[in-house]
Enzyme design. Structure first.
Site, PDB file in Angstrom:
ATOM      1  N   SER A 142       0.833  -1.214   0.000  1.00  9.48           N
ATOM      2  CA  SER A 142       0.000   0.000   0.000  1.00  9.48           C
ATOM      3  C   SER A 142       0.861   1.254   0.000  1.00  9.48           C
ATOM      4  O   SER A 142       0.582   2.215  -0.738  1.00  9.48           O
ATOM      5  CB  SER A 142      -0.943   0.003   1.202  1.00  9.48           C
ATOM      6  N   ASP A 191       6.014   2.918   7.138  1.00  8.17           N
ATOM      7  CA  ASP A 191       6.052   2.394   5.772  1.00  8.17           C
ATOM      8  C   ASP A 191       6.348   3.488   4.756  1.00  8.17           C
ATOM      9  O   ASP A 191       7.155   3.320   3.840  1.00  8.17           O
ATOM     10  CB  ASP A 191       4.718   1.727   5.429  1.00  8.17           C
TER      11      ASP A 191
END
Length: 416
Positions: A142, A191
């Protein structure tokens, strides 16, 4: 028993060609350019980012490629090589949070976030995605999608933030806002920072204290596995991986409530106080005794000890202490299993097989509840060990795992 699948990274040319071909096939014209962003694997420091703690990710060689062309209206059309037969169309004008369903929420959400951040020059776009970051693996497919989109939009709409490390923090904010507010997938920033700020041959020591500036909150730590005769094996268990069912949010809320009970801004304050005390073990005991229930005690114990393990791992690897680095991997997984309770049987079995068959250490990586493990092994041992894990999965009736070799790679960039 079948041979375990090793996932190869696409080269820049291969990834660009795939994205470009899909773009031309879908939209019947050429793109303006191709950008890419990597998935990541977190070496250690799990569930510490939203507690203002320390994390140590590397960027993977496995990347998501986006071929994109800007539009002059508010329409966004996106297509992915996961399902090349259909594309999704969304109008940015009047779009509100959670207004897009499915995977398209991630790239559309980036444009929506940038506009909500004041970048009114951001308009719609057409985009095609091609990726070799395995989905649902805990390797942040993602963030690879949102960060590649953010960098592409920064470029085509001349925002001017992608060229510097400090500037990329603004793009990271848009990627996080997309995931949190549009897609509804909670993220603490690890992330996106990894995908946007890692460099080849290094791990990114990320300090998530909110008072730090972008120039203060990261440092590049050398991470040359080959110099120590090592490999980092990543095994995607292909266990169901889902953070949208409330488990992640529940743990995050528990940590925030614990900070209130302890009268601190976040659990990093607690961790630092314990680390600096004359008797850290006694200080940790006193901290846990001040908490009202056993679940909160376990959650806090993981966060505090995990932050300490990140510091210890950086020192151990820098000094070539491979066995100590492996021990810290093991301790991290055991804490995530017993105290944070985010492992599943597939993760535990994979870690157990790795430990019993020559790995210096092994641990789950990512948010948990599925996803991947990493194992620190001697050079040349990765494929053999991955096969042993696959054989045990077959005996246990689990889905067949996939594997890849992790090398510390570069961050998001334009590739064509």
């Amino acid at each position: 028993m079948s041979t375990v699948q090793f996932i190869k990274a696409l080269t820049n040319d291969e990834g660009s060609d795939k994205a470009s071909e899909l773009f031309r096939h879908t939209f019947a014209e050429d793109e303006s350019g191709v950008w890419s962003a990597p998935g990541r694997v977190n070496l250690i420091g799990e569930h510490t980012d939203y507690n203002a703690g320390l994390c140590l990710p590397i960027a993977l060689p496995h990347r998501t490629f986006i071929a994109l062309k800007p539009r002059t209206d508010g329409i966004v059309r996106v297509v992915s090589d996961v399902d090349p037969t259909s594309f999704q169309e969304v109008d940015l004008n009047g779009l509100e949070a959670r207004g897009v369903d499915g995977w398209a929420a991630y790239p559309v959400g980036v444009a929506w976030a940038l506009r909500s951040m004041g970048f009114s020059q951001v308009q719609g776009f057409d985009a095609a995605f091609a990726s070799c970051v395995p989905l649902g693996s805990g390797l942040s497919s993602s963030a690879a999608m949102t960060c590649s989109t953010a960098l592409a939009l920064d470029d085509v709409f001349a925002l001017g933030y992608g060229a510097s490390d400090a500037g990329r923090v603004t793009l990271i904010e848009s990627a996080m806002k997309s995931e949190n507010d549009m897609a509804g997938a909670s993220t603490g920033g690890l992330d996106q920072n990894a995908s946007m700020r890692c460099t080849a041959g290094h791990a990114l020591l990320l300090d998530c204290r909110p008072e730090l500036t972008p120039l203060e909150n990261t440092s590049q730590q050398p991470f040359d596995l080959s110099a120590h005769g090592l490999e980092l094996l990543v095994v995607d268990t292909q266990a169901p991986h889902q953070l949208n069912d409330g488990q992640y949010a529940e743990r995050r809320a528990c940590c925030e409530e614990a900070a209130k009970v302890l009268k601190v801004a976040n659990l990093r304050v607690t961790a630092d106080g314990i680390a600096k005390s004359d008797d850290p073990f006694q200080s940790l005991k006193e901290t846990l005794d001040a908490l009202p229930d056993e679940v909160m005690k376990k959650r806090v114990r993981h966060v505090v000890t995990e932050i300490a393990r990140v510091r210890s791992f950086v020192r151990a690897f820098a000094n070539g202490q491979v066995e100590e680095a492996g021990r810290l991997f093991n301790a991290s997984h055991d804490s995530l299993k017993a105290d944070y309770e985010v492992t599943v049987p597939e993760l535990d079995v994979a870690v157990d097989v790795a430990r019993k068959n020559g790995a210096y250490g092994a641990r789950m990586t990512g948010g948990g509840f599925g996803g991947s493990i990493i194992a620190l092994v001697n050079s040349g041992e990765s494929e053999k060990l991955a096969q042993l894990i696959a054989d045990e999965f077959a005996r246990q009736g689990f889905h067949a795992p996939r594997a890849l070799a992790a090398v510390a790679s570069d961050s998001a960039r334009k590739v064509r």
